[in-house]
Design a protein around this motif. Structure first.
Motif, PDB file in Angstrom:
ATOM      1  N   LYS A 106       2.772   4.389   1.110  1.00 39.23           N
ATOM      2  CA  LYS A 106       3.081   3.353   2.104  1.00 39.23           C
ATOM      3  C   LYS A 106       2.548   3.776   3.479  1.00 39.23           C
ATOM      4  O   LYS A 106       1.937   3.001   4.200  1.00 39.23           O
ATOM      5  N   LYS A 107       2.764   5.047   3.795  1.00 37.78           N
ATOM      6  CA  LYS A 107       2.351   5.567   5.099  1.00 37.78           C
ATOM      7  C   LYS A 107       0.828   5.679   5.170  1.00 37.78           C
ATOM      8  O   LYS A 107       0.195   5.201   6.123  1.00 37.78           O
ATOM      9  N   GLU A 108       0.253   6.292   4.134  1.00 41.08           N
ATOM     10  CA  GLU A 108      -1.206   6.494   4.077  1.00 41.08           C
ATOM     11  C   GLU A 108      -1.964   5.186   4.224  1.00 41.08           C
ATOM     12  O   GLU A 108      -2.962   5.099   4.907  1.00 41.08           O
ATOM     13  N   LYS A 109      -1.461   4.137   3.539  1.00 39.07           N
ATOM     14  CA  LYS A 109      -2.199   2.872   3.494  1.00 39.07           C
ATOM     15  C   LYS A 109      -1.686   1.853   4.509  1.00 39.07           C
ATOM     16  O   LYS A 109      -2.145   0.708   4.512  1.00 39.07           O
ATOM     17  N   ASN A 110      -0.726   2.259   5.314  1.00 46.21           N
ATOM     18  CA  ASN A 110      -0.130   1.363   6.296  1.00 46.21           C
ATOM     19  C   ASN A 110       0.356   0.049   5.654  1.00 46.21           C
ATOM     20  O   ASN A 110      -0.066  -1.051   6.015  1.00 46.21           O
ATOM     21  N   VAL A 111       1.244   0.208   4.683  1.00 46.63           N
ATOM     22  CA  VAL A 111       1.775  -0.950   3.952  1.00 46.63           C
ATOM     23  C   VAL A 111       3.196  -1.252   4.431  1.00 46.63           C
ATOM     24  O   VAL A 111       3.983  -0.335   4.652  1.00 46.63           O
ATOM     25  N   SER A 135       0.875  -4.203   9.789  1.00 46.82           N
ATOM     26  CA  SER A 135       0.295  -3.643   8.553  1.00 46.82           C
ATOM     27  C   SER A 135      -0.757  -4.581   7.969  1.00 46.82           C
ATOM     28  O   SER A 135      -0.626  -5.802   8.060  1.00 46.82           O
ATOM     29  N   ASN A 136      -1.773  -3.989   7.338  1.00 46.48           N
ATOM     30  CA  ASN A 136      -2.818  -4.815   6.721  1.00 46.48           C
ATOM     31  C   ASN A 136      -2.437  -5.219   5.311  1.00 46.48           C
ATOM     32  O   ASN A 136      -2.995  -6.157   4.748  1.00 46.48           O
ATOM     33  N   ILE A 137      -1.529  -4.435   4.727  1.00 54.14           N
ATOM     34  CA  ILE A 137      -1.116  -4.736   3.356  1.00 54.14           C
ATOM     35  C   ILE A 137       0.395  -4.950   3.334  1.00 54.14           C
ATOM     36  O   ILE A 137       1.142  -4.173   3.949  1.00 54.14           O
ATOM     37  N   ILE A 138       0.803  -6.003   2.620  1.00 54.27           N
ATOM     38  CA  ILE A 138       2.244  -6.245   2.468  1.00 54.27           C
ATOM     39  C   ILE A 138       2.572  -6.185   0.986  1.00 54.27           C
ATOM     40  O   ILE A 138       1.910  -6.846   0.178  1.00 54.27           O
ATOM     41  N   SER A 142       1.565  -0.354  -8.021  1.00 53.05           N
ATOM     42  CA  SER A 142       1.046  -1.475  -7.241  1.00 53.05           C
ATOM     43  C   SER A 142       0.462  -0.968  -5.912  1.00 53.05           C
ATOM     44  O   SER A 142      -0.614  -1.402  -5.471  1.00 53.05           O
ATOM     45  N   LEU A 143       1.148  -0.003  -5.302  1.00 52.19           N
ATOM     46  CA  LEU A 143       0.645   0.588  -4.059  1.00 52.19           C
ATOM     47  C   LEU A 143      -0.612   1.419  -4.324  1.00 52.19           C
ATOM     48  O   LEU A 143      -1.566   1.400  -3.537  1.00 52.19           O
ATOM     49  N   LYS A 144      -0.607   2.127  -5.436  1.00 47.51           N
ATOM     50  CA  LYS A 144      -1.730   3.010  -5.755  1.00 47.51           C
ATOM     51  C   LYS A 144      -3.024   2.202  -5.947  1.00 47.51           C
ATOM     52  O   LYS A 144      -4.063   2.543  -5.408  1.00 47.51           O
ATOM     53  N   TYR A 145      -2.920   1.093  -6.700  1.00 48.14           N
ATOM     54  CA  TYR A 145      -4.133   0.318  -7.013  1.00 48.14           C
ATOM     55  C   TYR A 145      -4.284  -0.937  -6.150  1.00 48.14           C
ATOM     56  O   TYR A 145      -5.248  -1.680  -6.299  1.00 48.14           O
ATOM     57  N   GLU A 146      -3.302  -1.209  -5.322  1.00 43.17           N
ATOM     58  CA  GLU A 146      -3.272  -2.425  -4.487  1.00 43.17           C
ATOM     59  C   GLU A 146      -3.425  -3.670  -5.375  1.00 43.17           C
ATOM     60  O   GLU A 146      -4.182  -4.591  -5.075  1.00 43.17           O
TER      61      GLU A 146
END
Ligand code: CIZ
Length: 328
Positions: free
Chosen positions: A32-37, A71-74, A298-302
């Protein structure tokens, strides 16, 4: 490892064997932190999901939050229409959900082709739709409402305004009663809220006369008639904090009890029982499809990602933005 998107999503969610000793919560927080989710969780999620979310709330609060977050990803941990609603108003963001099978019986009870035929029979009526609908239905609507703002929004129209309301007939009946309207109702209902047993709630009330019954307006009328308070998840939560009572029987999806107990640790909450269960609580099996493992993958593969046809998205955005404007 097979990274082919189709292979990963064969079942509507990413399925992959993960090491047994993996600390899922830690991994989720790291990704979550790494990908700014932003991880958004609905009140009806399991408590371990609510506890790691950046925001928890009802669909209105989450949609409002999503439009403001940097965040760019939700990641929306809820059901499909909630992710879709966020994507409709924040198209520039990537919106992912843990499991595409997390549908909604109420949204499914209102298919767009059938609703369009119904709507065409009443050309002078405006269409007010509850948020639990597909993007296609929102695109056919004049304004969207949630259970938090439905009464206020409907009251903002002149009393002689003809209205079609859907898809929840129980909520529609309740609003008709409160606002003195005669809205034409679509014949849909939520399979969770329809199931509460008035007999079992009355039995509980006999056993615990001091307990207040809190009910969601998607419940059937007999349940609403024996309730002490009727409101959306957020209103029920707020009521339980302020009430002088220390004991509540809660007639909505049982996930909300987690936030209620967190807010009022010295009060007692019990889920209202449905008519067909021995466990005594009422869960939405779609909401409960989301798990920590699915969130991690889901976070790993978006993936799975919510995609909406742009023409439909643009049409669906108008009634949602109207609602957000009126709910400021
Ligand atoms: O709008 C929502 O989030 C739902 C499904 C219920 C509620 O009352 O908050």
């Amino acid at each position: 490892m097979n990274n082919n998107k189709y292979e990963l999503l064969k079942n509507g969610f990413v399925d992959e064997i993960i090491p047994e000793d993996i600390d899922l919560i830690n991994e989720i927080l790291k990704l979550k932190k790494e990908k700014n989710v932003s991880l958004m969780a609905h009140f009806y999620q399991n408590k371990e999901i609510q506890d790691i979310a950046d925001y928890i709330g009802d669909s209105l609060a989450l949609a409002q939050m999503a439009s403001k977050t940097k965040s760019n990803i939700i990641l929306m941990a809820g059901v499909y229409f909630m992710g879709e609603t966020i994507k409709i108003i924040s198209p520039e963001k990537k919106v992912i959900i843990p499991d595409k099978n997390a549908g909604c019986s109420l949204a499914d009870s209102c298919p767009a082709d059938k609703f369009n035929e119904f709507k065409n029979k009443f050309p002078n009526h405006i269409v007010v739709m509850y948020v639990n609908t597909s993007a296609e239905i929102k695109a056919l609507s004049d304004i969207v409402v949630t259970s938090s703002n439905a009464v206020d929004i409907i009251n903002s129209f002149p009393i002689n305004q003809d209205i079609i309301f859907g898809p929840d007939k129980n909520l529609g009946n309740y609003i008709n009663g409160i606002t003195g309207r005669n809205m034409i109702l679509w014949d849909g209902a939520c399979h969770v809220h329809e199931k509460f047993s008035v007999e079992k709630i009355v039995e509980l009330k006999r056993e615990y006369p001091e307990a207040e019954v809190l009910a969601h307006p998607e419940c059937k009328q007999p349940v609403l008639l024996i309730s002490d308070f009727i409101g959306s998840t957020t209103s029920i939560l707020n009521y339980s904090k302020k009430s002088n009572s220390n004991f509540f029987i809660v007639a909505t999806e049982s996930g909300i009890l987690h936030e209620m107990k967190k807010n009022s640790p010295n009060k007692r909450f019990i889920p209202a029982p449905p008519n067909d269960s021995t466990c005594g609580c009422n869960d939405c099996e779609y909401m409960k499809l989301n798990t920590l493992k699915k969130i991690y993958l889901s976070l790993k593969y978006e993936l799975p990602e919510i995609k909406i046809d742009e023409e439909i998205r643009k049409k669906a955005e108008i009634p949602i933005k109207r609602m957000l404007e009126l709910s400021k």
